[in-house]
Write a protein that holds these residues in place. Structure first.
Motif, PDB file in Angstrom:
ATOM      1  N   ALA A  16       0.826  -1.214   0.000  1.00 18.62           N
ATOM      2  CA  ALA A  16       0.000   0.000   0.000  1.00 18.62           C
ATOM      3  C   ALA A  16       0.862   1.267   0.000  1.00 18.62           C
ATOM      4  CB  ALA A  16      -0.929   0.011   1.212  1.00 18.62           C
ATOM      5  N   ILE A  17       2.003   1.221   0.682  1.00 24.38           N
ATOM      6  CA  ILE A  17       2.867   2.393   0.774  1.00 24.38           C
ATOM      7  C   ILE A  17       3.721   2.554  -0.487  1.00 24.38           C
ATOM      8  CG2 ILE A  17       4.838   3.369   2.031  1.00 24.38           C
ATOM      9  CD1 ILE A  17       3.650   2.075   4.581  1.00 24.38           C
ATOM     10  N   ILE A  18       4.234   1.454  -1.019  1.00 19.02           N
ATOM     11  CA  ILE A  18       5.180   1.498  -2.142  1.00 19.02           C
ATOM     12  C   ILE A  18       4.467   1.615  -3.492  1.00 19.02           C
ATOM     13  CG2 ILE A  18       6.993   0.184  -3.327  1.00 19.02           C
ATOM     14  CD1 ILE A  18       8.135   0.905  -0.735  1.00 19.02           C
ATOM     15  N   LYS A  19       3.278   1.046  -3.628  1.00 18.51           N
ATOM     16  CA  LYS A  19       2.585   1.018  -4.930  1.00 18.51           C
ATOM     17  C   LYS A  19       2.398   2.412  -5.532  1.00 18.51           C
ATOM     18  CE  LYS A  19      -0.708  -1.270  -7.709  1.00 18.51           C
ATOM     19  NZ  LYS A  19      -0.123  -0.742  -8.922  1.00 18.51           N
ATOM     20  N   PRO A  20       1.938   3.408  -4.790  1.00 24.58           N
ATOM     21  CA  PRO A  20       1.787   4.745  -5.399  1.00 24.58           C
ATOM     22  C   PRO A  20       3.114   5.312  -5.915  1.00 24.58           C
ATOM     23  CG  PRO A  20       0.655   4.658  -3.284  1.00 24.58           C
ATOM     24  CD  PRO A  20       1.426   3.382  -3.424  1.00 24.58           C
ATOM     25  N   ILE A  21       4.204   5.005  -5.231  1.00 24.60           N
ATOM     26  CA  ILE A  21       5.519   5.480  -5.662  1.00 24.60           C
ATOM     27  C   ILE A  21       5.917   4.778  -6.960  1.00 24.60           C
ATOM     28  CG2 ILE A  21       7.964   5.619  -5.011  1.00 24.60           C
ATOM     29  CD1 ILE A  21       6.919   5.660  -2.043  1.00 24.60           C
ATOM     30  N   GLN A  22       5.671   3.463  -7.018  1.00 28.62           N
ATOM     31  CA  GLN A  22       5.974   2.711  -8.237  1.00 28.62           C
ATOM     32  C   GLN A  22       5.102   3.180  -9.397  1.00 28.62           C
ATOM     33  OE1 GLN A  22       5.372  -1.244  -6.644  1.00 28.62           O
ATOM     34  NE2 GLN A  22       7.584  -1.595  -6.465  1.00 28.62           N
ATOM     35  N   ASP A  23       3.850   3.493  -9.103  1.00 25.05           N
ATOM     36  CA  ASP A  23       2.952   4.006 -10.153  1.00 25.05           C
ATOM     37  C   ASP A  23       3.444   5.345 -10.690  1.00 25.05           C
ATOM     38  OD1 ASP A  23       1.351   1.777  -9.839  1.00 25.05           O
ATOM     39  OD2 ASP A  23      -0.195   2.813  -8.670  1.00 25.05           O
ATOM     40  N   LYS A  24       3.920   6.202  -9.789  1.00 26.43           N
ATOM     41  CA  LYS A  24       4.466   7.505 -10.200  1.00 26.43           C
ATOM     42  C   LYS A  24       5.678   7.305 -11.112  1.00 26.43           C
ATOM     43  CE  LYS A  24       6.327  11.739  -8.133  1.00 26.43           C
ATOM     44  NZ  LYS A  24       6.659  12.411  -6.861  1.00 26.43           N
ATOM     45  N   MET A  25       6.542   6.353 -10.749  1.00 30.29           N
ATOM     46  CA  MET A  25       7.717   6.059 -11.569  1.00 30.29           C
ATOM     47  C   MET A  25       7.281   5.490 -12.925  1.00 30.29           C
ATOM     48  SD  MET A  25      10.922   3.450 -10.849  1.00 30.29           S
ATOM     49  CE  MET A  25       9.878   2.001 -10.924  1.00 30.29           C
ATOM     50  N   ALA A  26       6.286   4.614 -12.928  1.00 24.74           N
ATOM     51  CA  ALA A  26       5.812   4.015 -14.179  1.00 24.74           C
ATOM     52  C   ALA A  26       5.247   5.077 -15.123  1.00 24.74           C
ATOM     53  CB  ALA A  26       4.756   2.946 -13.877  1.00 24.74           C
ATOM     54  N   LYS A  27       4.523   6.056 -14.566  1.00 19.94           N
ATOM     55  CA  LYS A  27       3.988   7.137 -15.402  1.00 19.94           C
ATOM     56  C   LYS A  27       5.114   7.965 -16.002  1.00 19.94           C
ATOM     57  CE  LYS A  27      -0.473   7.569 -13.113  1.00 19.94           C
ATOM     58  NZ  LYS A  27      -1.289   8.355 -12.192  1.00 19.94           N
ATOM     59  N   ALA A  28       6.148   8.207 -15.220  1.00 19.05           N
ATOM     60  CA  ALA A  28       7.290   8.970 -15.729  1.00 19.05           C
ATOM     61  C   ALA A  28       8.014   8.187 -16.823  1.00 19.05           C
ATOM     62  CB  ALA A  28       8.252   9.307 -14.589  1.00 19.05           C
ATOM     63  N   ILE A  29       8.151   6.881 -16.644  1.00 19.98           N
ATOM     64  CA  ILE A  29       8.781   6.029 -17.665  1.00 19.98           C
ATOM     65  C   ILE A  29       7.953   6.070 -18.945  1.00 19.98           C
ATOM     66  CG2 ILE A  29       9.308   3.631 -18.303  1.00 19.98           C
ATOM     67  CD1 ILE A  29      10.060   3.204 -15.307  1.00 19.98           C
ATOM     68  N   GLN A  30       6.652   5.978 -18.793  1.00 16.58           N
ATOM     69  CA  GLN A  30       5.771   6.027 -19.957  1.00 16.58           C
ATOM     70  C   GLN A  30       5.893   7.371 -20.670  1.00 16.58           C
ATOM     71  OE1 GLN A  30       1.663   5.186 -19.114  1.00 16.58           O
ATOM     72  NE2 GLN A  30       1.018   5.513 -21.214  1.00 16.58           N
ATOM     73  N   ALA A  31       5.960   8.447 -19.920  1.00 11.79           N
ATOM     74  CA  ALA A  31       6.087   9.783 -20.524  1.00 11.79           C
ATOM     75  C   ALA A  31       7.404   9.913 -21.289  1.00 11.79           C
ATOM     76  CB  ALA A  31       5.990  10.862 -19.446  1.00 11.79           C
ATOM     77  N   VAL A  32       8.499   9.416 -20.714  1.00  6.83           N
ATOM     78  CA  VAL A  32       9.791   9.460 -21.408  1.00  6.83           C
ATOM     79  C   VAL A  32       9.726   8.623 -22.675  1.00  6.83           C
ATOM     80  CG1 VAL A  32      12.220   8.731 -21.253  1.00  6.83           C
ATOM     81  CG2 VAL A  32      11.176   9.983 -19.358  1.00  6.83           C
TER      82      VAL A  32
END
Length: 176
Positions: free
Chosen positions: A116-132
């Motif tokens: 629950a704590i780490i998933k939002p951080i991983q999602d934020k990173m995944a969105k940034a990867i997708q944007a790049v």
């Protein structure tokens, strides 16, 4: 003849271009370590773990104390008293093991809190990867730390620094 060669050349370039795919990779472990919220989350999870482990240790110390007292008093006890004390110790041991499994098991509270704590951080990173990937017209982005075997990776295709930039963070990696 020139027209035929031109059409053949154009077809070859078009077909080759259609199959050309652009790949890159990121080092998700490195990216996460650069994110302050990830470090904070790791500390929060570690604090929970330490707290629950202390409680587990206390429960098992209590069981050990009861068992030692039982061994010391065993010669003076009747068979009925022995059974009661053994049952009490076994019950406390079962309760302690259940508590340990509830907190630290695969489906335990630590795993669910961590997720629950780490998933939002991983999602934020995944969105940034997708944007790049979208900005650079990449077809695929691999994670250097995943189960995909990467025998060689040219550093020029490492987009970890770009992802950190997208997240508004500064990269400490030096590129060659």
């Amino acid at each position: 003849m020139k027209k035929t060669i031109f059409i053949l050349f154009f077809t070859l370039v078009t077909v080759t271009g259609a199959f050309a795919q652009r790949f890159a990779y990121v080092d998700s472990e490195y990216i996460l370590k650069q994110m302050p919220e990830y470090s904070s989350a790791q500390k929060q999870i570690e604090a929970l773990s330490v707290s629950w482990q202390k409680e587990v240790d206390q429960r098992f110390q209590e069981i050990d104390r009861l068992y030692k007292a039982y061994q010391a008093d065993q010669v003076l006890m009747t068979a009925d008293m022995k059974k009661r004390r053994e049952a009490e110790i076994a019950d406390k041991e079962k309760t302690a093991k259940d508590f340990q499994r509830q907190k630290f098991g695969p489906d335990g509270e630590l795993a669910s809190k961590s997720n629950a704590i780490i998933k939002p951080i991983q999602d934020k990173m995944a969105k940034a990867i997708q944007a790049v990937a979208e900005n650079e017209n990449l077809d695929m982005v691999f994670d250097k730390n995943s189960e995909v075997i990467m025998l060689y990776a040219n550093p020029r295709y490492d987009k970890s620094a770009d992802v950190l930039t997208k997240l508004g963070l500064k990269s400490t990696k030096t590129t060659k």
